[in-house]
Design an enzyme around this catalytic site. Structure first.
Site: not given
Length: 347
Positions: A20, A33, A39, A116, A198
């Site tokens: 996607w 989405e 999920t 969102y 990080c």
């Protein structure tokens, strides 16, 4: 180097190759989405591939039956997502000439699409400047900026949305949104984040204050309800009975077997006594499973499956659908029922 440069630079090196991300088709982005809500990518990817193969366009999706949509969705959970998708697809085909919207203003009007999802689709398909704020983004921002405002409060949602909107790269908002979500998914994970590698380690307030396990914060905890289900599988030759769950409850519009529900666990003899009183024919017990625990987001179910042999099924045909055991794989069942069917043979 500022936040957006760091996060997008990290993404360029570490992001996963996902189908996607190679399209600007709002329909396929929408599919991904909605599937990925609640999920994990590893679980959602096969469903995305299955849906795009079965329904290459929004018209193909809308022309399918809801039962078939739910069958393909089987095992993914949160079935209201699939039902809303079906309604949205039909709305787009019937009212919008099969043209899937790309703008936030149009997307936010569609059923099952909130801030969102509208932000994600509009930024990925049309490069509109709308910041996405999902669980990954909440976690990344709360940790790096040391924000303890609960993410499930109206104040918290507004605060994080405003911050994400300030940080977004206006030149490439779609890439920025992909970057921060991916960063939360595989670097700044809920448990055991990879702090040692990080790029924000020197500026992350949660790391500096040893609070990565404490952030983000929530104010509300979901109260879990416990329910006890006894499924009755009537057996006559190679046939049984099923029914569609049409009431407003879990698994709406999926199929299951006749159900006895109690607020407390009943022993086997109590269930047999109840069946003797309510069933207009004699039966023989073939098998009874031990209680199976099945956890939903807000409910804990204890489920038993009873196989009972009867001399005919005519008594049940007014309320139930009589089908052969060979036909059961055509119907969409809740995961706990599907798991039982896939691990037991019927003669």
């Amino acid at each position: 180097m500022d936040f957006k440069d760091k996060i997008m630079g990290w993404y360029g090196v570490h992001h996963r190759k996902l189908p996607w991300r190679d399209t600007t088709d709002p329909y396929k982005i929408w599919l991904s989405e909605i599937i990925l809500q609640q999920t994990r990518v590893q679980q959602g990817l096969p469903y995305y591939l299955k849906f795009t193969e079965a329904f290459p366009t929004i018209t193909d999706f809308a022309n399918a039956s809801e039962d078939y949509i739910l069958k393909l969705w089987e095992g993914l959970g949160y079935y209201s997502r699939a039902r809303n998708m079906y309604k949205t697809a039909n709305h787009i085909v019937e009212k919008l000439g099969s043209e899937f919207p790309k703008s936030y203003a149009d997307l936010i009007q569609l059923k099952g699409i909130g801030d969102y999802t509208a932000s994600a689709i509009s930024s990925f398909s049309a490069n509109e400047i709308h910041a996405v704020v999902d669980g990954n983004v909440f976690r990344v921002l709360s940790r790096i900026y040391g924000i303890s405002t609960p993410i499930d409060s109206s104040l918290g949602k507004k605060e994080f949305k405003n911050l994400a909107s300030e940080l977004i790269c206006s030149n490439n908002p779609g890439l920025f949104n992909q970057s921060i979500m991916e960063f939360g998914a595989i670097q700044c994970t809920p448990k055991n984040p990879k702090c040692e590698s990080c790029p924000f380690q020197d500026s992350c307030l949660a790391f500096a204050e040893n609070k990565t396990d404490e952030l983000p914060k929530k104010k509300n905890t979901i109260k879990q309800r416990t329910r006890y289900f006894d499924y009755i599988i009537w057996v006559h030759k190679n046939q049984t009975t099923i029914k569609k769950r049409t009431e407003k409850d879990i698994w709406q519009n999926l199929f299951d077997f006749p159900l006895i529900e109690h607020s407390v666990q009943k022993d086997e003899q109590q269930i047999i006594d109840q069946l003797n009183q309510s069933t207009p024919t004699s039966f023989t017990v073939i098998s009874i499973t031990a209680p199976i625990k099945h956890i939903l987001s807000h409910q804990k179910l204890w489920v038993r499956f009873w196989r009972l042999k009867v001399t005919d099924l005519d008594f049940f045909k007014n309320n139930d659908l009589i089908v052969s055991f060979d036909e059961l794989d055509k119907y969409a069942f809740p995961k706990v029922v599907d798991n039982y069917l896939s691990t037991h043979e019927f003669e």
